[in-house]
Design an enzyme around this catalytic site. Structure first.
Site, PDB file in Angstrom:
ATOM      1  N   ASP A   1       7.042  83.530  26.146  1.00  0.00           N
ATOM      2  CA  ASP A   1       8.110  82.565  25.859  1.00  0.00           C
ATOM      3  C   ASP A   1       8.029  81.890  24.495  1.00  0.00           C
ATOM      4  O   ASP A   1       8.920  81.107  24.139  1.00  0.00           O
ATOM      5  CB  ASP A   1       8.137  81.492  26.958  1.00  0.00           C
ATOM      6  CG  ASP A   1       8.560  82.079  28.289  1.00  0.00           C
ATOM      7  OD1 ASP A   1       9.543  82.826  28.299  1.00  0.00           O
ATOM      8  OD2 ASP A   1       7.892  81.808  29.297  1.00  0.00           O
TER       9      ASP A   1
ATOM     10  N   ASP B   1      14.532  89.024  30.341  1.00  0.00           N
ATOM     11  CA  ASP B   1      14.602  87.805  29.517  1.00  0.00           C
ATOM     12  C   ASP B   1      13.866  87.974  28.177  1.00  0.00           C
ATOM     13  O   ASP B   1      14.190  87.334  27.182  1.00  0.00           O
ATOM     14  CB  ASP B   1      13.962  86.600  30.224  1.00  0.00           C
ATOM     15  CG  ASP B   1      14.197  86.539  31.717  1.00  0.00           C
ATOM     16  OD1 ASP B   1      14.400  87.594  32.332  1.00  0.00           O
ATOM     17  OD2 ASP B   1      14.156  85.439  32.282  1.00  0.00           O
TER      18      ASP B   1
HETATM   19  N1  GLY Z   1      13.465  82.995  31.246  1.00  0.00           N
HETATM   20  C1  GLY Z   1      13.417  82.327  32.472  1.00  0.00           C
HETATM   21  C2  GLY Z   1      14.739  82.103  33.094  1.00  0.00           C
HETATM   22  O1  GLY Z   1      15.757  82.552  32.602  1.00  0.00           O
HETATM   23  O2  GLY Z   1      14.747  81.452  34.131  1.00  0.00           O
END
Ligand code: GLY
Length: 389
Positions: free
Chosen positions: A112, A170
């Site tokens: 992240d 993601d």
């Molecule tokens: N990247 C985590 C979410 O979209 O919840």
């Protein structure tokens, strides 16, 4: 008496016309920005030093430490507000909440770091040219690629022992920081890693209709796909709304950097698939296949991400431009309506209501989320740059 009636009729007509006149996007944007600035100022006053906003729901506000994946969104929102309005207080608060993320440039425990550093320092560098910010972004990119395995051809998302080598869709979003750094530093290795990750995702995460699985588990020894599943969606083979939104945004962004036609085709396929599942007002249900539609919760965060991505994609596809902008406009108008846009002093000082974080985990359901705010303000910024009314 006659004169009185005539005046009354004219006044009533004027009022009706005023109600029915559609608010221009410029006026909508100005209205949202001034509310958003107040929310952000109040959020700063409410936050303990070193903490980051997480959610507001059922009357409860939750914050988190900066390692939480969302820590870049609040400062990022304020960078966009500064960009749009020149508000000096937004500049000061954007700097303050960006700079407290500095330790993250070395944080390698998940993927992240791209969200965290590029939404904050990335926007900060774009708007100020601060060299110290560029250094943080370069360091963060070097940190992120320590999670890359060339046999899999992907950056690892999560380290949980539940999986051997988990990669979620993601993760496409983190490539923006890598591609930007690769360009700045003329670093071919970074570019190669980002492109390989995108190609692996394109090959393995997607179904024939351009919808995507959430998580793939790989064998890190040989790159074989072991599992295709969901974590935050309704079912392994369903279409989790935010996952589809990340894919759309990710491939549109990769096309911006590479001009690779395969990414444009992918982005268009995802966009058309998503549009087919949107309700009339443009804000998706949390999962396109949720069994309780139309009672299922909406996800404003997915709506905002999709709007922002569609605005960018519209600029790459002249033949689809009008259609994509019409969808994005509908989404932005809904998000700027009373249902979603929270009055100042409410909603835990978040801008938007009605997002879903992780419904199967019974976490953050129908709440305010910081990334909904970020992509909403980004989408309005992108809209303003089109120069349309
Ligand atoms: N990247 C985590 C979410 O979209 O919840």
């Amino acid at each position: 008496m006659k004169r009185y009636l005539l005046t009354l009729t004219i006044a009533l007509c004027a009022i009706t016309l005023k109600i029915e006149a559609k608010e221009s996007m410029t006026s909508l944007t100005n209205r949202v920005m001034s509310i958003a600035i107040k929310h952000c100022e109040n959020m700063d006053k409410a936050l303990e030093p070193g903490r980051s906003p997480r959610y507001f729901g059922e009357g409860k506000f939750a914050d988190k430490d900066i390692k939480w994946w969302c820590s870049g969104f609040y400062p990022g929102t304020m960078w966009y507000l500064y960009e749009n309005t020149g508000n000096e207080q937004m500049l000061a608060l954007a700097k303050k909440h960006t700079e407290q993320l500095s330790p993250l440039q070395w944080y390698n425990k998940n993927h992240d770091i791209g969200f965290q550093i590029f939404c904050s320092y990335g926007n900060g560098y774009r708007l100020t040219g601060n060299k110290a910010y560029e250094k943080v972004i370069r360091n963060a990119s070097a940190t992120l690629i320590t999670r890359y395995n060339p046999t899999v051809g992907s950056i690892r998302s999560w380290d949980s022992k539940k999986w051997k080598y988990a990669v979620i869709v993601d993760n496409m979003m983190n490539l923006e920081m890598l591609m930007w750094t690769a360009n700045r530093a003329k670093d071919k290795n970074l570019r190669k890693i980002a492109i390989t990750h995108a190609n692996t995702t394109l090959r393995n995460h997607f179904r024939e209709d351009f919808s995507s699985y959430h998580l793939l588990d790989y064998n890190p020894e040989n790159g074989e796909v072991l599992i295709r599943q969901t974590v935050q969606g309704y079912a392994d083979d369903s279409r989790w709304a935010r996952g589809q939104a990340w894919g759309l945004y990710g491939f549109t962004m990769m096309y911006r950097f590479t001009k690779d036609a395969a990414y444009l085709k992918q982005a268009q396929g995802i966009a058309d698939m998503i549009i087919g599942y949107l309700p009339k007002d443009g804000i998706p249900y949390w999962d396109f296949n949720a069994p309780d539609i139309p009672k299922a919760p909406r996800d404003a965060s997915a709506g905002a991400i999709i709007a922002s991505a569609l605005i960018e994609l519209s600029q790459f596809l002249p033949e689809k431009s009008e259609e994509y902008l019409a969808v994005a406009e509908r989404q932005l108008r809904t998000l700027a309506s009373k249902k979603y846009l929270a009055p100042v002093g409410t909603n835990g000082n978040f801008i938007l209501r009605h997002s879903v974080g992780h419904l199967p985990g019974n976490s953050e359901v129908d709440v305010a989320l910081t990334y909904a705010d970020y992509y909403f303000i980004e989408a309005l910024t992108r809209w303003s740059l089109l120069g349309k009314q």
